[in-house]
Design a protein around this motif. Structure first.
Motif: not given
Length: 324
Positions: A153, A155, A179, A181, A201-206, A209, A213
């Motif tokens: 991911l 990180a 970090e 991501l 990390a998964r929650w941040t990306k999916e 973000l 946006r």
């Protein structure tokens, strides 16, 4: 005639003398047979119920028994003082065997010269289960897979030595994340278990973000997720009693705010009635948090979470999740 009288007189007197002499003599009886000498010393036992023969004198006349009061009584010996003072101890037929099923209990009596032990105060009851006071070891294969997924991911993190702060606080294999991501800092860096970092990390990306946006497009890209607490040895909600916090195991992280490229920061606060895009953004990331974490607490859950989001990966039965 006169000459014959002297001769007749003795003949007439002799029978009378013989009669008188026979009256004073005992009649002759049968002569007893002689007994052996040994038999004379033995006394034949008197049959039960038979009457004792009367004692006789040498001339055959019965002898009167001596009165009981004329027989001297033996003196009574006084009891021994020692025998009265110390009774004889009965000797048991067989010594009692110890019960093999019961362990011997050590004596609580103090040794010579020692003071008697004081009563021990009652130990206070703890509300923390014993199972929660153990640092859970990481399964090697699962830990290795988690590190691989976290690197994929993007990180940035480093592995740290095992943490053991006592009282169940600690992490078997901690990591320090800087970090979450690529280009998105975790400020300050957070000490977590790999599983908690991976879900973050998964929650941040999916989830975070895509919501940023749409809601925060004018503020630019997300640059930082600001955390208020990661690993720390404490009880839940910083209470003095109760269960140990998931923060003390490296399973939890508290999100305080989000910072964007232009410097705009969206702080976590009560926003149930907030009709702005900032309110919509916070409600969106909170709702989606329950898709990744087993526990989600926001400012509407209680006073202890008025200014942050609490996420943790505490496993429950049936994959139950607690989201408030």
């Amino acid at each position: 005639m006169c000459r014959r009288l002297p001769l007749l007189f003795p003949l007439m007197v002799l029978p009378a003398v013989l009669v008188l002499a026979g009256a004073g003599l005992p009649q002759a009886g049968p002569v007893p047979e002689s007994k052996p000498a040994a038999a004379e010393t033995q006394t034949a036992p008197t049959p039960v119920g038979a009457k004792e023969p009367e004692a006789t004198s040498t001339d055959g006349q019965p002898v009167e028994p001596t009165a009981a009061e004329d027989v001297p009584k033996p003196e009574t010996k006084p009891p021994s003082p020692a025998a009265d003072a110390v009774p004889a101890k009965p000797v048991p037929d067989k010594p009692a065997e110890p019960d093999a099923a019961k362990p011997e209990t050590p004596s609580e009596a103090p040794a010579p010269g020692e003071a008697a032990p004081a009563d021990k105060p009652a130990e206070p009851k703890t509300t923390t289960p014993a199972a929660e006071l153990v640092i859970t070891p990481e399964e090697p294969a699962a830990y290795a897979q988690c590190l691989t997924d976290l690197k994929a991911l993007g990180a940035t993190f480093s592995e740290k030595p095992r943490i053991d702060d006592g009282k169940g606080c600690g992490i078997d294999k901690p990591i320090s994340v800087t970090e979450i991501l690529p280009g998105i800092k975790l400020a300050p860096e957070a000490t977590l278990r790999c599983e908690a970092a991976l879900e973050l990390a998964r929650w941040t990306k999916e989830a975070v973000l895509p919501a940023a946006r749409v809601a925060m497009s004018e503020d630019g890209a997300l640059k930082s997720i600001n955390q208020a607490s990661s690993y720390i040895c404490r009880l839940r909600n910083n209470a003095s009693t109760g269960k140990i916090s998931e923060h003390a195991r490296g399973n939890a992280i508290d999100i305080a705010s989000f910072t964007f490229k232009n410097g705009e920061t969206i702080a976590i606060q009560p926003r149930d009635e907030d009709g702005t895009l900032s309110g919509a953004f916070q409600r969106a990331v909170t709702a989606t948090g329950c898709l990744y974490f087993e526990t989600v607490l926001d400012p509407g859950s209680d006073e202890a979470h008025e200014n942050h989001l609490h996420f943790d990966v505490l496993q429950r039965r049936g994959n139950y999740r607690y989201c408030r």
